[in-house]
Design a protein around this motif. Sequence first.
Motif, mmCIF file in Angstrom:
data_model
loop_
_atom_site.group_PDB
_atom_site.id
_atom_site.type_symbol
_atom_site.label_atom_id
_atom_site.label_comp_id
_atom_site.label_asym_id
_atom_site.label_seq_id
_atom_site.Cartn_x
_atom_site.Cartn_y
_atom_site.Cartn_z
ATOM 1 N N LEU A 234 0.819 -1.204 0.000
ATOM 2 C CA LEU A 234 0.000 0.000 0.000
ATOM 3 C C LEU A 234 0.859 1.263 0.000
ATOM 4 C CD1 LEU A 234 -2.891 -0.970 2.440
ATOM 5 C CD2 LEU A 234 -3.032 -0.623 -0.030
ATOM 6 N N LEU A 235 2.065 1.156 0.555
ATOM 7 C CA LEU A 235 2.972 2.305 0.557
ATOM 8 C C LEU A 235 3.654 2.516 -0.795
ATOM 9 C CD1 LEU A 235 4.687 1.798 4.026
ATOM 10 C CD2 LEU A 235 2.938 3.484 3.428
ATOM 11 N N CYS A 236 3.806 1.420 -1.552
ATOM 12 C CA CYS A 236 4.508 1.506 -2.841
ATOM 13 C C CYS A 236 3.635 2.189 -3.887
ATOM 14 C CB CYS A 236 4.882 0.110 -3.346
ATOM 15 S SG CYS A 236 6.085 -0.717 -2.299
ATOM 16 N N GLU A 237 4.290 2.965 -4.734
ATOM 17 C CA GLU A 237 3.596 3.671 -5.816
ATOM 18 C C GLU A 237 4.105 3.105 -7.136
ATOM 19 O OE1 GLU A 237 3.398 8.203 -7.358
ATOM 20 O OE2 GLU A 237 3.368 7.893 -5.192
ATOM 21 N N CYS A 238 3.238 2.465 -7.897
ATOM 22 C CA CYS A 238 3.633 1.823 -9.153
ATOM 23 C C CYS A 238 3.085 2.610 -10.342
ATOM 24 C CB CYS A 238 3.126 0.388 -9.204
ATOM 25 S SG CYS A 238 3.839 -0.669 -7.929
ATOM 26 N N GLN A 239 3.938 2.743 -11.375
ATOM 27 C CA GLN A 239 3.533 3.446 -12.599
ATOM 28 C C GLN A 239 3.917 2.602 -13.808
ATOM 29 O OE1 GLN A 239 5.638 7.161 -12.368
ATOM 30 N NE2 GLN A 239 3.778 8.242 -11.762
ATOM 31 N N TYR A 240 3.013 2.565 -14.765
ATOM 32 C CA TYR A 240 3.274 1.877 -16.025
ATOM 33 C C TYR A 240 3.847 2.893 -17.003
ATOM 34 C CZ TYR A 240 2.491 -0.923 -20.208
ATOM 35 O OH TYR A 240 2.662 -1.629 -21.363
ATOM 36 N N GLU A 241 4.987 2.580 -17.601
ATOM 37 C CA GLU A 241 5.654 3.505 -18.518
ATOM 38 C C GLU A 241 5.809 2.847 -19.876
ATOM 39 O OE1 GLU A 241 9.286 4.367 -16.519
ATOM 40 O OE2 GLU A 241 8.338 5.711 -15.069
ATOM 41 N N GLU A 242 5.539 3.639 -20.895
ATOM 42 C CA GLU A 242 5.656 3.146 -22.267
ATOM 43 C C GLU A 242 6.374 4.207 -23.094
ATOM 44 O OE1 GLU A 242 2.623 1.758 -25.813
ATOM 45 O OE2 GLU A 242 1.922 1.794 -23.756
ATOM 46 N N ARG A 243 7.322 3.777 -23.900
ATOM 47 C CA ARG A 243 8.045 4.709 -24.760
ATOM 48 C C ARG A 243 8.227 4.075 -26.130
ATOM 49 N NH1 ARG A 243 14.064 4.150 -22.144
ATOM 50 N NH2 ARG A 243 14.350 2.002 -22.754
ATOM 51 N N SER A 244 8.485 4.917 -27.107
ATOM 52 C CA SER A 244 8.668 4.444 -28.468
ATOM 53 C C SER A 244 10.132 4.641 -28.854
ATOM 54 C CB SER A 244 7.753 5.219 -29.415
ATOM 55 O OG SER A 244 8.041 4.853 -30.738
#
Length: 181
Positions: free
Chosen positions: A74-84
């Motif tokens: 719950l403390l962790c912050e996850c982000q999905y990243e996409e690049r070209s």
Amino acid sequence: MKLLCVVAALGCLLAPPARANKSSEDIRCKCICPPYRNISGHIYKQNVSQKDCNCLHVVEPMPVPGHDVEAYCLLCECQYEERSTTTIKVIIVIYLSVVGALLLYMAFLMLVDPLIRKPDAYTERLHNEESEVRAPARAGGRLRRGASRGARGHAALRSLPGRPCESMWGVSVSVAVFPMM
């Protein structure tokens, strides 16, 4: 226009063929977990799909025991990243092409500039006067160094019409030094 064609051709050659799934370098899930109890903060990265981008799938090995996993996640912050990466490659090729074209243009101008530039009338007159001053000095034999410098200085003063500098300088000095009270 030619530059644009070259860039487009290079972009087509360097671009990989289109694929249905993304390259593992193009997508990632990044979880930033702050310090928790005696565990220091850490950043975790995994190549997972967007639906699996959460603490349970990305944080491996789990630094906390089983009953604290939920509180830690719950403390962790996850982000999905996409690049070209293809877009990045194309932009780099365009940038390098523009810089190369500017360097070639600069080299071209450096080579052509002396051929195009006309001699300046003022500098040509100065060179002629200097050669006239040196010619009598060579004909007369060896002169002292100071004499040849003085001759050049007088030649420069003779070129001024009416010698306004000498009279102006003398007047300004007599006025500027110890004015009358």
